[in-house]
Write a protein that holds these residues in place. Structure first.
Motif, PDB file in Angstrom:
ATOM      1  N   THR A 161      -5.477   2.120  55.870  1.00  0.00           N
ATOM      2  CA  THR A 161      -5.366   3.466  55.816  1.00  0.00           C
ATOM      3  C   THR A 161      -6.579   4.441  54.621  1.00  0.00           C
ATOM      4  O   THR A 161      -7.506   3.560  53.872  1.00  0.00           O
ATOM      5  CB  THR A 161      -4.428   3.629  54.507  1.00  0.00           C
ATOM      6  OG1 THR A 161      -3.864   5.549  53.985  1.00  0.00           O
ATOM      7  CG2 THR A 161      -3.729   2.948  53.423  1.00  0.00           C
ATOM      8  N   ASP A 301     -10.969   0.556  62.311  1.00  0.00           N
ATOM      9  CA  ASP A 301      -9.429   1.320  61.125  1.00  0.00           C
ATOM     10  C   ASP A 301     -10.609   0.114  60.090  1.00  0.00           C
ATOM     11  O   ASP A 301     -10.347   0.991  59.199  1.00  0.00           O
ATOM     12  CB  ASP A 301      -8.943   0.904  61.322  1.00  0.00           C
ATOM     13  CG  ASP A 301      -8.008   0.918  63.134  1.00  0.00           C
ATOM     14  OD1 ASP A 301      -8.783   2.388  63.688  1.00  0.00           O
ATOM     15  OD2 ASP A 301      -7.153  -0.051  63.397  1.00  0.00           O
ATOM     16  N   TYR A 488       0.535   4.741  57.457  1.00  0.00           N
ATOM     17  CA  TYR A 488       0.756   6.292  59.005  1.00  0.00           C
ATOM     18  C   TYR A 488       0.194   5.601  60.590  1.00  0.00           C
ATOM     19  O   TYR A 488      -0.268   4.526  60.617  1.00  0.00           O
ATOM     20  CB  TYR A 488      -0.337   7.282  58.748  1.00  0.00           C
ATOM     21  CG  TYR A 488      -0.454   7.635  57.839  1.00  0.00           C
ATOM     22  CD1 TYR A 488       1.051   8.916  57.286  1.00  0.00           C
ATOM     23  CD2 TYR A 488      -1.032   7.937  56.492  1.00  0.00           C
ATOM     24  CE1 TYR A 488       0.562   8.898  55.459  1.00  0.00           C
ATOM     25  CE2 TYR A 488      -0.772   8.115  55.077  1.00  0.00           C
ATOM     26  CZ  TYR A 488      -0.023   8.973  54.730  1.00  0.00           C
ATOM     27  OH  TYR A 488       0.226   9.599  53.361  1.00  0.00           O
ATOM     28  N   ARG A 493      -3.867   8.857  61.734  1.00  0.00           N
ATOM     29  CA  ARG A 493      -4.528   8.871  61.261  1.00  0.00           C
ATOM     30  C   ARG A 493      -5.973   9.036  61.739  1.00  0.00           C
ATOM     31  O   ARG A 493      -7.067   9.697  61.560  1.00  0.00           O
ATOM     32  CB  ARG A 493      -5.001   7.272  60.521  1.00  0.00           C
ATOM     33  CG  ARG A 493      -4.142   6.441  60.016  1.00  0.00           C
ATOM     34  CD  ARG A 493      -4.205   5.295  59.319  1.00  0.00           C
ATOM     35  NE  ARG A 493      -4.056   4.830  59.859  1.00  0.00           N
ATOM     36  CZ  ARG A 493      -4.555   3.827  60.570  1.00  0.00           C
ATOM     37  NH1 ARG A 493      -6.210   4.000  59.958  1.00  0.00           N
ATOM     38  NH2 ARG A 493      -5.060   2.142  61.448  1.00  0.00           N
ATOM     39  N   PRO A 580      -2.425  12.921  56.462  1.00  0.00           N
ATOM     40  CA  PRO A 580      -2.747  13.431  57.615  1.00  0.00           C
ATOM     41  C   PRO A 580      -1.622  14.920  57.131  1.00  0.00           C
ATOM     42  O   PRO A 580      -0.764  14.700  56.740  1.00  0.00           O
ATOM     43  CB  PRO A 580      -1.383  12.499  58.172  1.00  0.00           C
ATOM     44  CG  PRO A 580      -1.544  11.020  57.157  1.00  0.00           C
ATOM     45  CD  PRO A 580      -1.966  11.754  55.570  1.00  0.00           C
TER      46      PRO A 580
END
Length: 810
Positions: A161, A301, A488, A493, A580
């Motif tokens: 994240t 990611d 999330y 994301r 977000p």
């Protein structure tokens, strides 16, 4: 003044050496190029703390490079100092520590002015300021540790994240380690000129890697390469100079000419490398990019979790997005809406209980509850307004539900709401935007939904002026939102953390300052909301300058605005903080008509607000506009008897143990702080002793031994010789530890004491000057003394405990 400055500079160069100063400067160039490459590759970066930490790392690494310590010793020292500096600078602990120091000084000042120093008088002193300062520091440290632990745990569990605080602190430690390594590796040993490539290799590899991933210009790598070549040339010149001195060859004074030639040749080589078609820095970067392409496809990611930006291919920007198919997809900030009392629609809720007019008069806002009638949601901020990209449009029949296509939520975190919308202006055969409180689930007429992706609705439209809607409305409690975490979904994301590169740096810095000390995403959103609500509301505004970013202009220049400005600023600041968020437009509740059980919505109720996504609870509304009432969320939601049995909403059963966890975290934070202070003092003491001149070091160490011996012996006249002091101290230690099985450590301690006393006596009574070898021997014996003395005390302590346990059992 200029003459004094020139004289001081010349004296500094003469004392330190031109070669060392030049080496330091080139090392700084290499580190600055590393930070510069990171700045152009990241989504946001406050580069100044990294510059400070990088330069400090070079200085620290160069400083400890002259200390004869083992490699793992140096690694521990560098890591500890780097983490402490990271928390002070990037973690912003300097302010709470300063407040604590000031509170302690004020408390000590009160103690010094007491007439009598006893427990009663001490209890009468006001301790609240000191305790508050300690609590503030502890909470800040705990918040930073929690955010770091959560970020790393998500990263290790393959659910990375985006947290700007954790990202910046991680990059700061990496840059510190790389800078300290380069300086220490080149300084450690006599022939540091031969260690340039290995010293700079980590910074070069990291720089090439994230430039290759982001596809950004390679000029930071060019700067790094220039620093490498110049350092290598300087090392070769130093090597030749040492060779000439060894062979007693007079060197020719060609420093200026040689320097100019080296700089010219380096510039030519770099220019050729950049422009040459066969083997160049560009091709090298391209080769690295090709090698990293498969890995990049699997680790986007992780790269985004570290703040790196993937290269954008193809046509982008507002014009390209505006040409996408579907509904009108541009919502621009203008000069302010024309407020009027023209009725837009009437809205009634099937679950609403009729209220009498006198009851309504006693309710805040003249309505039984606050609802926002959502029409469109926007995902892409351009710097001048909002756009969106509907990926597809789907037709649905009357009564068809789309709930299974929405993002799944905890079944207890929302409730269904049935509404009836009646438009004031009839437009037969003309499609219009569909409104709903919360997320649309179904409608009583045929309707069309514009989807951005699975579960992500841009908006819906109908061909009717009168329709019923079923929607799901999320209204969790504060405790649930604080415990929601930051896990999330991937689609959320990817879409709702995007920001344009044109956003000014001070907007990122403001988001960082507002949220860095907040413990949870919900608290971070509240901090942004509270800050924006301090800005005055106004409709008397002109169009913003075309070349300015709207949020930057609103926050730092305009400093007033209406709902579009507030909501836009909230979403941008929230995304910059790793939350977000999206912008939503529609209407506020309107005025409630008692007896008729409906809301009257006019043009004046047109509104824009912000929503933040929380795992398990979906999109939650926030109201940053200062002229509007806040959403009143309960502290915690209770769902009948079932929830009383389970304790909380699904996924948050651990809430009941939160007080215990807070106490544990507080204790761990305090222990960690104490450990850091002890390690910090140990590192400082080692550096202080290692930096001393040989004679000063031996004198200091002997004084330490003398003070310990004088505190244990009756003879405090100071007439004892060094050998007598060592003998008396050794005899005392022999008597103290005589009943402990510690013969080997005890003999080593006595040997260390004797060696230190002999070194001191030799320095005082001998005509020979103290040399570096004496300093090395003194340091080794002092460290051996401390290590073995600690072993003696530990063994005696354990033996006493064993004896007491044995006696108790007997």
């Amino acid at each position: 003044m200029n003459a004094k400055l020139i004289a001081y500079t010349g004296s500094l160069v003469q004392r330190v050496g031109l070669a060392i100063l030049t080496t330091q400067f080139l090392l700084w160039m290499a580190v600055i190029s590393l930070i510069l490459g990171l700045a152009v590759s990241m989504q946001s970066l406050d580069a100044w703390p990294l510059v400070v930490i990088g330069l400090a790392g070079i200085f620290f690494g160069w400083l400890i490079g002259r200390i004869l310590l083992r490699g793992w010793y140096v690694a521990i020292m560098v890591l500890v100092v780097g983490i402490l500096l990271d928390f002070l600078t990037v973690g912003r602990l300097a302010k709470p520590i300063g407040e604590l120091a000031w509170a302690e000084v004020a408390w000590i000042w009160q103690v010094l002015h007491l007439e009598r120093l006893n427990l009663v008088s001490l209890a009468g002193i006001d301790h609240t300021y000191v305790l508050g300062a300690w609590q503030g520091l502890g909470l800040t440290v705990q918040t930073l540790l929690d955010r770091l632990v959560n970020w790393y745990s998500f990263l290790l569990n393959s659910r990375p994240t985006y947290d700007p605080v954790a990202i910046l602190m991680t990059w700061a430690v990496l840059i510190w380690l790389i800078a300290a390594w380069a300086a220490w590796w080149m300084r450690h040993g006599e022939r540091y000129h031969e260690r340039v490539l290995i010293g700079l290799a980590p910074s070069g590899v990291l720089l090439a890697a994230y430039l290759a991933y982001s596809g950004k210009p390679i000029y930071p790598l060019v700067i790094w390469l220039g620093a490498l070549l110049l350092l290598q040339a300087l090392g070769e010149y130093s090597k030749l100079t040492q060779l000439w001195l060894t062979r007693h060859i007079d060197k020719i004074e060609l420093e200026v000419e040689w320097s100019l030639a080296v700089v010219l040749i380096t510039a030519c080589l770099i220019t050729f490398a950049v422009s040459a078609p066969s083997l160049s820095v560009k091709n090298l970067a391209g080769a690295v990019r090709q090698v990293l392409t498969p890995a990049r496809q699997e680790s986007d990611d992780v790269a985004r979790a570290f703040g790196l930006k993937k290269p954008i291919l193809g046509e982008t920007g507002p014009l390209a997005l505006a040409r996408s198919d579907g509904l009108p997809n541009r919502h621009m900030l203008g000069s302010g809406p024309e407020l009027s009392e023209r009725i837009i629609m009437w809205v009634s809720l099937e679950q609403m209980t009729p209220l009498m007019s006198q009851e309504v008069d006693n309710l805040p806002g003249s309505s039984p509850s606050t609802y926002y009638w959502r029409s469109l949601t926007y995902d892409r901020y351009t710097g001048h307004g909002w756009v969106t990209v509907p990926s597809r449009q789907e037709q649905y029949r009357s009564g068809d539900s789309i709930e299974n296509q929405l993002l799944p939520l905890d079944s207890k975190s929302f409730h269904a709401v049935q509404q009836h919308f009646q438009m004031a202006e009839s437009r037969p055969g003309v499609s219009r935007v569909l409104y709903a409180a919360g997320e649309l689930v179904s409608a009583s007429v045929d309707y069309q939904v514009a989807w951005r992706s699975l579960g992500d609705v841009f908006g819906a439209e109908v061909m009717s002026d009168d329709y019923h809607v079923t929607s799901r409305l999320t209204r969790p409690g504060v405790e649930q939102l604080r415990g929601a975490g930051a896990s999330y979904p991937e689609a959320i994301r990817q879409t709702y953390l995007q920001l344009p590169e044109s956003i000014p740096q001070r907007v990122w810095e403001l988001a960082f300052d507002l949220t860095s000390s907040q413990p949870s995403p919900y608290d971070q959103a509240l901090a942004i909301e509270s800050y924006l609500r301090t800005i005055p509301y106004s409709l008397d505004l002109e169009l913003p300058p075309a070349e300015r970013d709207i949020v930057d202009y609103f926050l730092f220049d305009l400093k007033r605005g209406y709902c579009d400005y507030y909501a836009t600023a909230f979403v941008v600041l929230a995304r910059a903080a790793g939350l977000p968020a999206r912008l939503v437009v529609g209407y506020s509740s309107g005025n409630y008509q008692p007896g008729e059980e409906r809301f009257v919505v006019t043009e004046a109720d047109g509104h824009a607000w912000a929503e933040v996504y929380f795992p398990d609870y979906g999109w939650v509304e926030f109201e940053p506009t200062s002229s509007r009432a806040l959403f009143d969320l309960p502290e915690s939601l209770v769902y009948g008897d079932e929830s009383r049995d389970s304790g909380m909403i699904s996924g948050n059963s651990e809430m009941s143990v939160k007080p215990a966890l807070r106490n544990i975290r507080w204790s761990l934070s305090a222990i960690a702080g104490a450990v850091f202070l002890i390690i910090g003092w140990y590192v400082f003491d080692r550096l202080r002793l290692a930096w001393m001149a040989p004679s000063s070091l031996i004198l200091t160490l002997y004084r330490k031994l003398y003070l310990r011996a004088s505190m244990l012996e009756d003879d405090k006249s100071g007439s004892a010789t060094p050998s007598e002091v060592a003998e008396k101290y050794g005899v005392h230690l022999q008597s103290v530890f005589s009943h402990t099985d510690v013969s080997i450590p005890l003999s080593k301690v006595r040997e260390n004491i004797t060696t230190l006393a002999d070194l001191y006596a030799g320095m005082i009574y001998s005509q020979h000057s103290t040399i570096i070898e004496d300093k090395r021997i003194a340091l080794e014996n002092w460290q051996s003394y401390r290590r073995n003395y600690a072993k003696l005390r530990r063994k005696r302590f354990l033996q006493r405990i064993y004896s007491k346990i044995k006696i108790k059992h007997e």
